[in-house]
Scaffold this active site. Structure first.
Site, PDB file in Angstrom:
ATOM      1  N   CYS A 112       0.816  -1.226   0.000  1.00 48.58           N
ATOM      2  CA  CYS A 112       0.000   0.000   0.000  1.00 48.58           C
ATOM      3  C   CYS A 112       0.851   1.278   0.000  1.00 48.58           C
ATOM      4  O   CYS A 112       0.324   2.353  -0.270  1.00 48.58           O
ATOM      5  CB  CYS A 112      -0.942   0.015   1.190  1.00 48.58           C
ATOM      6  SG  CYS A 112      -1.946  -1.466   1.299  1.00 48.58           S
ATOM      7  N   HIS A 250      -3.331   7.064   2.623  1.00 47.14           N
ATOM      8  CA  HIS A 250      -3.701   5.769   2.062  1.00 47.14           C
ATOM      9  C   HIS A 250      -5.090   5.430   2.598  1.00 47.14           C
ATOM     10  O   HIS A 250      -5.352   5.554   3.791  1.00 47.14           O
ATOM     11  CB  HIS A 250      -2.682   4.709   2.476  1.00 47.14           C
ATOM     12  CG  HIS A 250      -3.157   3.315   2.216  1.00 47.14           C
ATOM     13  ND1 HIS A 250      -3.715   2.944   1.017  1.00 47.14           N
ATOM     14  CD2 HIS A 250      -3.191   2.207   3.003  1.00 47.14           C
ATOM     15  CE1 HIS A 250      -4.068   1.678   1.080  1.00 47.14           C
ATOM     16  NE2 HIS A 250      -3.771   1.209   2.276  1.00 47.14           N
ATOM     17  N   ASN A 280     -10.151  -0.277   0.057  1.00 51.14           N
ATOM     18  CA  ASN A 280      -8.695  -0.130   0.090  1.00 51.14           C
ATOM     19  C   ASN A 280      -8.121  -0.673  -1.219  1.00 51.14           C
ATOM     20  O   ASN A 280      -8.151  -1.880  -1.453  1.00 51.14           O
ATOM     21  CB  ASN A 280      -8.167  -0.917   1.291  1.00 51.14           C
ATOM     22  CG  ASN A 280      -6.657  -0.899   1.397  1.00 51.14           C
ATOM     23  OD1 ASN A 280      -5.961  -0.472   0.479  1.00 51.14           O
ATOM     24  ND2 ASN A 280      -6.148  -1.383   2.507  1.00 51.14           N
TER      25      ASN A 280
HETATM   26  N1  ACO Z   1     -18.522  -8.753   9.189  1.00 53.09           N
HETATM   27  C1  ACO Z   1     -19.047  -9.060  10.391  1.00 53.09           C
HETATM   28  N2  ACO Z   1     -18.297  -9.425  11.439  1.00 53.09           N
HETATM   29  C2  ACO Z   1     -16.969  -9.461  11.256  1.00 53.09           C
HETATM   30  C3  ACO Z   1     -16.362  -9.146  10.034  1.00 53.09           C
HETATM   31  C4  ACO Z   1     -17.206  -8.789   8.976  1.00 53.09           C
HETATM   32  N3  ACO Z   1     -16.731  -8.475   7.754  1.00 53.09           N
HETATM   33  N4  ACO Z   1     -15.027  -9.273  10.169  1.00 53.09           N
HETATM   34  C5  ACO Z   1     -14.810  -9.637  11.432  1.00 53.09           C
HETATM   35  N5  ACO Z   1     -15.963  -9.757  12.098  1.00 53.09           N
HETATM   36  C6  ACO Z   1     -16.185 -10.140  13.476  1.00 53.09           C
HETATM   37  C7  ACO Z   1     -15.040 -10.945  14.037  1.00 53.09           C
HETATM   38  O1  ACO Z   1     -15.177 -12.322  13.684  1.00 53.09           O
HETATM   39  C8  ACO Z   1     -15.228 -10.724  15.513  1.00 53.09           C
HETATM   40  O2  ACO Z   1     -16.238 -11.569  15.980  1.00 53.09           O
HETATM   41  P1  ACO Z   1     -16.079 -12.311  17.386  1.00 53.09           P
HETATM   42  O3  ACO Z   1     -15.994 -11.205  18.398  1.00 53.09           O
HETATM   43  O4  ACO Z   1     -17.315 -13.117  17.460  1.00 53.09           O
HETATM   44  O5  ACO Z   1     -14.821 -13.097  17.271  1.00 53.09           O
HETATM   45  C9  ACO Z   1     -15.737  -9.301  15.583  1.00 53.09           C
HETATM   46  O6  ACO Z   1     -16.231  -8.979  14.283  1.00 53.09           O
HETATM   47  C10 ACO Z   1     -14.675  -8.307  15.961  1.00 53.09           C
HETATM   48  O7  ACO Z   1     -13.513  -8.590  15.203  1.00 53.09           O
HETATM   49  P2  ACO Z   1     -12.215  -7.737  15.373  1.00 53.09           P
HETATM   50  O8  ACO Z   1     -11.152  -8.248  14.482  1.00 53.09           O
HETATM   51  O9  ACO Z   1     -11.930  -7.594  16.839  1.00 53.09           O
HETATM   52  O10 ACO Z   1     -12.739  -6.358  14.841  1.00 53.09           O
HETATM   53  P3  ACO Z   1     -12.047  -4.977  14.980  1.00 53.09           P
HETATM   54  O11 ACO Z   1     -12.915  -4.082  15.753  1.00 53.09           O
HETATM   55  O12 ACO Z   1     -10.622  -5.104  15.356  1.00 53.09           O
HETATM   56  O13 ACO Z   1     -12.093  -4.494  13.475  1.00 53.09           O
HETATM   57  C11 ACO Z   1     -10.713  -4.276  11.543  1.00 53.09           C
HETATM   58  C12 ACO Z   1     -11.462  -5.237  12.430  1.00 53.09           C
HETATM   59  C13 ACO Z   1     -11.717  -3.317  10.907  1.00 53.09           C
HETATM   60  C14 ACO Z   1     -10.039  -5.043  10.410  1.00 53.09           C
HETATM   61  C15 ACO Z   1      -9.707  -3.531  12.423  1.00 53.09           C
HETATM   62  O14 ACO Z   1      -8.871  -4.432  13.088  1.00 53.09           O
HETATM   63  C16 ACO Z   1      -8.900  -2.572  11.674  1.00 53.09           C
HETATM   64  O15 ACO Z   1      -9.349  -1.505  11.345  1.00 53.09           O
HETATM   65  N6  ACO Z   1      -7.639  -2.945  11.375  1.00 53.09           N
HETATM   66  C17 ACO Z   1      -6.794  -2.211  10.505  1.00 53.09           C
HETATM   67  C18 ACO Z   1      -6.550  -3.084   9.386  1.00 53.09           C
HETATM   68  C19 ACO Z   1      -6.848  -2.472   8.073  1.00 53.09           C
HETATM   69  O16 ACO Z   1      -7.501  -1.471   7.909  1.00 53.09           O
HETATM   70  N7  ACO Z   1      -6.337  -3.117   7.089  1.00 53.09           N
HETATM   71  C20 ACO Z   1      -6.511  -2.663   5.784  1.00 53.09           C
HETATM   72  C21 ACO Z   1      -5.566  -3.299   4.931  1.00 53.09           C
HETATM   73  S1  ACO Z   1      -3.967  -3.085   5.445  1.00 53.09           S
HETATM   74  C22 ACO Z   1      -3.296  -1.792   4.686  1.00 53.09           C
HETATM   75  O17 ACO Z   1      -3.859  -1.148   3.871  1.00 53.09           O
HETATM   76  C23 ACO Z   1      -1.941  -1.498   5.044  1.00 53.09           C
END
Ligand code: ACO
Length: 324
Positions: A112, A250, A280
């Site tokens: 990215c 980004h 993204n």
């Molecule tokens: N739909 C519904 N539920 C979901 C989904 C989905 N698409 N994905 C995960 N869940 C569930 C999980 O299974 C979990 O359920 P559980 O509690 O029963 O186990 C619950 O939602 C919470 O999951 P978390 O991973 O704790 O969710 P979090 O609040 O951390 O959000 C996210 C996840 C949005 C990915 C967050 O960690 C984040 O913003 N991370 C940054 C990563 C990112 O943006 N990456 C982009 C690509 S990387 C880059 O560009 C460099």
């Protein structure tokens, strides 16, 4: 040493729009979860066009706006983590499609952060006199490496391409840049490929060409390095955050951008955000945003903006730009 300026921009995204509701038809998710946690509402998913096609279309638009001919371009760099092939490079394929036969062409993979790295490399070619007109493209077809059964990742990404033409200049366009990497965090955002296999070893590895991510680690990393990068490009310049009209981040996740905005006390309106429409798009996200801003008339000569990226590798970087 010469100066470098951005003289034109372009973008191309596939026509196929996939909404959050569309995804909920085949993976256990819903619009509310995706919108609340990421800000993403829809993304473009390529049906038939591979990365080089998207890249060439975005490059063609930037070239048209530049009033240069394809022969005037002496450098093409494509930032991509999803090339069509190991070889030829996506940049060489773009060269053929555009007829830019005087260009030196290669790809850069910094995930990215790829567009930030590629712009930095192109600017060094121009500053040292080796190039005069460089076409820098960020292009991705992430949909081909996404695990469409993994709701943790498949809702986050989209396909697209953006491009800029950089030119040798008397006026300062790129004021400062900063890049860095942390290979120890590579496992947090990874996509394997063809395994090590040959007649001399027991090749037991399976093909693993799907993206995996540790969302929490990426969140921690992204928020830390975005702040670091923004501070670094301002350091040793005469400018402060108050002089910056827009930050073009980004486009990974609205929560990452909100977090950084609060920490740096920057109003939300000073971040350009379009991830709601495209998700993204990795190396393509910053040049797509830049082209939208340019076409919307948001940028005037003399405006200072910061482009800031972070991604797999791990990699990170930023440019402080004076719009010309
Ligand atoms: N739909 C519904 N539920 C979901 C989904 C989905 N698409 N994905 C995960 N869940 C569930 C999980 O299974 C979990 O359920 P559980 O509690 O029963 O186990 C619950 O939602 C919470 O999951 P978390 O991973 O704790 O969710 P979090 O609040 O951390 O959000 C996210 C996840 C949005 C990915 C967050 O960690 C984040 O913003 N991370 C940054 C990563 C990112 O943006 N990456 C982009 C690509 S990387 C880059 O560009 C460099």
């Amino acid at each position: 040493m010469f100066e470098v300026k951005v003289i034109s921009t372009g973008r191309y995204v596939p026509e196929n729009i996939v909404t959050n509701d569309d995804l909920a038809k085949f993976v256990d998710t819903n619009d509310e979860w995706i919108s609340d946690r990421t800000g993403i509402r829809e993304r473009r998913i390529s049906k038939e066009e591979n990365t080089s096609v998207l890249a060439a279309k975005a490059g063609e638009k930037a070239l048209e706006e530049s009033n240069l001919t394809p022969e005037d371009i002496d450098l093409i760099i494509v930032a991509t983590a999803t090339p069509d092939n190991f070889t030829p490079s996506t940049a060489c394929m773009v060269q053929e499609k555009l007829g830019a036969m005087n260009a030196t062409c290669f790809d850069v993979n910094a995930a990215c952060t790829g567009f930030i790295y590629a712009t930095g490399i192109a600017s060094q070619f121009i500053k040292t006199g080796q190039s005069k007109n460089a076409l820098v493209i960020g292009a991705e077809v992430l949909s081909k490496i996404i695990d469409w059964e993994d709701r943790n990742t498949c809702v986050l990404f989209g396909d697209g391409a953006g491009a800029v033409v950089l030119q040798r200049s008397e006026e300062v366009g790129l004021i400062s840049q900063y890049t860095g990497s942390d290979g120890t965090g590579g496992k947090f955002l990874a996509c394997g490929t063809v395994p090590l296999k040959n007649p001399y070893i027991d090749g037991k590895d399976d093909f693993n060409g799907k993206l995996s991510m540790d969302g929490r680690e990426v969140f921690r990393f992204a928020t830390k390095v975005m702040i670091q990068c923004i501070n670094k490009v301002l350091q040793d310049t005469e400018y402060t955050l108050n002089d910056i009209k827009y930050i073009v981040p980004h486009q990974a996740n609205l929560r990452i951008i909100d977090f950084v905005g609060k920490k740096l006390k920057i109003d939300e309106e000073r971040f350009y955000i379009n991830l709601d429409k495209y998700g993204n798009t990795s190396g393509a996200s910053i040049p797509i945003a830049l082209d939208e801003m340019n076409k919307e008339g948001l940028l005037q000569k003399g405006d200072k903006i910061i482009l800031v990226g972070f991604g797999g590798g791990l990699t990170f970087g930023a440019h402080l730009i004076q719009w010309q």
